[in-house]
Design a protein around this motif. Structure first.
Motif, PDB file in Angstrom:
ATOM      1  N   ARG A   3      10.823  10.376  28.665  1.00 38.79           N
ATOM      2  CA  ARG A   3      11.768   9.282  28.388  1.00 38.79           C
ATOM      3  C   ARG A   3      13.179   9.726  28.761  1.00 38.79           C
ATOM      4  O   ARG A   3      13.528  10.911  28.663  1.00 38.79           O
ATOM      5  N   PRO A   4      14.027   8.780  29.197  1.00 40.11           N
ATOM      6  CA  PRO A   4      15.413   9.134  29.507  1.00 40.11           C
ATOM      7  C   PRO A   4      16.159   9.563  28.240  1.00 40.11           C
ATOM      8  O   PRO A   4      15.838   9.119  27.128  1.00 40.11           O
ATOM      9  N   MET A   5      17.145  10.411  28.408  1.00 38.78           N
ATOM     10  CA  MET A   5      18.017  10.780  27.293  1.00 38.78           C
ATOM     11  C   MET A   5      18.912   9.596  26.921  1.00 38.78           C
ATOM     12  O   MET A   5      19.177   9.347  25.745  1.00 38.78           O
ATOM     13  N   ILE A   6      19.377   8.887  27.951  1.00 37.21           N
ATOM     14  CA  ILE A   6      20.159   7.662  27.756  1.00 37.21           C
ATOM     15  C   ILE A   6      19.493   6.569  28.574  1.00 37.21           C
ATOM     16  O   ILE A   6      19.173   6.778  29.743  1.00 37.21           O
ATOM     17  N   ASP A   7      19.256   5.419  27.951  1.00 38.70           N
ATOM     18  CA  ASP A   7      18.667   4.289  28.667  1.00 38.70           C
ATOM     19  C   ASP A   7      19.418   3.026  28.260  1.00 38.70           C
ATOM     20  O   ASP A   7      19.151   2.433  27.211  1.00 38.70           O
ATOM     21  N   ALA A   8      20.393   2.651  29.083  1.00 35.91           N
ATOM     22  CA  ALA A   8      21.189   1.443  28.838  1.00 35.91           C
ATOM     23  C   ALA A   8      20.710   0.358  29.792  1.00 35.91           C
ATOM     24  O   ALA A   8      20.562   0.602  30.989  1.00 35.91           O
ATOM     25  N   ARG A   9      20.476  -0.833  29.258  1.00 39.13           N
ATOM     26  CA  ARG A   9      19.945  -1.920  30.081  1.00 39.13           C
ATOM     27  C   ARG A   9      20.739  -3.206  29.841  1.00 39.13           C
ATOM     28  O   ARG A   9      20.833  -3.680  28.708  1.00 39.13           O
ATOM     29  N   GLY A  10      21.281  -3.731  30.928  1.00 34.98           N
ATOM     30  CA  GLY A  10      21.974  -5.023  30.877  1.00 34.98           C
ATOM     31  C   GLY A  10      23.110  -5.087  29.881  1.00 34.98           C
ATOM     32  O   GLY A  10      23.283  -6.095  29.190  1.00 34.98           O
ATOM     33  N   ASP A  63      19.132   2.749  24.324  1.00 35.11           N
ATOM     34  CA  ASP A  63      18.235   3.699  23.657  1.00 35.11           C
ATOM     35  C   ASP A  63      18.751   5.106  23.924  1.00 35.11           C
ATOM     36  O   ASP A  63      19.134   5.424  25.052  1.00 35.11           O
ATOM     37  N   ILE A  64      18.734   5.934  22.899  1.00 35.67           N
ATOM     38  CA  ILE A  64      19.128   7.333  23.018  1.00 35.67           C
ATOM     39  C   ILE A  64      17.922   8.191  22.647  1.00 35.67           C
ATOM     40  O   ILE A  64      17.436   8.127  21.516  1.00 35.67           O
ATOM     41  N   ARG A  92      23.556  12.996  18.170  1.00 33.43           N
ATOM     42  CA  ARG A  92      22.927  13.682  19.304  1.00 33.43           C
ATOM     43  C   ARG A  92      23.859  13.755  20.512  1.00 33.43           C
ATOM     44  O   ARG A  92      23.541  14.408  21.494  1.00 33.43           O
ATOM     45  N   MET A  93      24.987  13.053  20.429  1.00 30.81           N
ATOM     46  CA  MET A  93      25.930  13.017  21.540  1.00 30.81           C
ATOM     47  C   MET A  93      27.258  13.615  21.122  1.00 30.81           C
ATOM     48  O   MET A  93      27.816  13.262  20.087  1.00 30.81           O
ATOM     49  N   GLY A  94      27.763  14.539  21.938  1.00 28.06           N
ATOM     50  CA  GLY A  94      29.113  15.051  21.747  1.00 28.06           C
ATOM     51  C   GLY A  94      30.056  14.314  22.678  1.00 28.06           C
ATOM     52  O   GLY A  94      29.690  13.999  23.821  1.00 28.06           O
ATOM     53  N   MET A  95      31.256  14.040  22.197  1.00 28.81           N
ATOM     54  CA  MET A  95      32.213  13.260  22.992  1.00 28.81           C
ATOM     55  C   MET A  95      33.499  14.067  23.167  1.00 28.81           C
ATOM     56  O   MET A  95      34.042  14.590  22.190  1.00 28.81           O
ATOM     57  N   VAL A  96      33.961  14.166  24.396  1.00 26.38           N
ATOM     58  CA  VAL A  96      35.230  14.816  24.698  1.00 26.38           C
ATOM     59  C   VAL A  96      36.150  13.772  25.302  1.00 26.38           C
ATOM     60  O   VAL A  96      35.805  13.131  26.292  1.00 26.38           O
TER      61      VAL A  96
END
Length: 254
Positions: A3-10, A63-64, A92-96
């Motif tokens: 599965r993708p780590m990030i799956d953004a759709r539409g 989806d993450i 699960r995500m770090g942001m810079v």
């Protein structure tokens, strides 16, 4: 298939009457480094902020790591996961960020250990060795007792990277991490990101650094007008961009 780590759709995002994102779809696989390029105002940073719930979307799904952060019902209503699940998924995500966002009243070490202690409930003696290891990784162990006001912009951004990594994320999101830096300080931050890429950290990097995108990214996404117009392996996109808008952008940037 993994599965993708990030799956953004539409993904759509509207601010009042302005539609900033117009159906953005992007999947990022484990260990992939994806650079997002495009002109200012194209929706790059907004898309990044939607992925970790700093902005809410108007329509679409995200989806993450196989878990649904948000989905849109058949009647067009966006439904987010419960708050506790959102916090867990977003950890699960770090942001810079572009402007570092360090706590000015805390030392470098305190900035790095703050979130693991307050969010994850770790003891200070549990996290300090890990924090020192991360500061050594970004070349700033000797500045651990300094306050941000005593650091250069490049040093501040490297502390911000160490702080994000201290939460042990599976994915790193970078929002134009060098755009607030003088050109001579950009290289030290890009070196740190390049080292993470060599360690196969999954990363999504919004950047204006075309050389970095070409050399480090496995794939480059070109956005304009709130849409992805082209997404291809980095070397292919830079060698022979297919979309006229991508070609025009790169001619101005390179």
């Amino acid at each position: 298939m993994a599965r993708p780590m990030i799956d953004a759709r539409g993904v759509h995002k509207r601010f009042a009457a302005v539609e900033v994102l117009r159906g953005v779809s992007l999947a990022v696989d484990q260990g992939e480094v994806v650079a997002v390029i495009g002109p200012s105002g194209s929706g790059k940073s907004t898309f990044l902020r939607c992925l970790n719930h700093l902005e809410t979307i108007s329509r679409g799904s995200i989806d993450i790591e196989g878990e649904t952060l948000v989905a849109t019902t058949a009647d067009g209503v966006c439904r987010y996961a419960p708050d506790a699940d959102i916090r867990r998924i977003c950890r699960r995500m770090g942001m810079v960020f572009q402007h570092f966002n360090l706590f000015p009243h805390l030392t470098v070490l305190q900035n790095v250990i703050e979130a693991p202690i307050t969010v994850k409930g770790l003891r200070r003696d549990e996290i300090v060795p890990r924090a020192e290891e991360l500061l050594r990784k970004v070349g700033l162990l000797d500045r651990q007792a300094s306050h941000p006001s005593r650091l250069s912009g490049g040093q501040k951004q490297r502390v911000a990277i160490a702080r994000a990594l201290a939460m042990e994320p599976d994915i790193m999101l970078f929002d134009e991490p060098t755009s607030a830096l003088d050109p001579e300080l950009t290289g030290e931050v890009l070196r740190t990101i390049r080292e993470l890429a060599e360690e196969h950290m999954t990363m999504l990097v919004v950047t204006h650094e075309m050389a970095f995108a070409r050399e480090v990214a496995s794939r480059v996404v070109f956005m304009d007008g709130g849409e992805i117009l082209e997404a291809r392996p980095a070397r292919e996109l830079f060698a022979a961009p297919e979309h006229p808008r991508t070609r025009a952008f790169l001619e101005n940037m390179l």
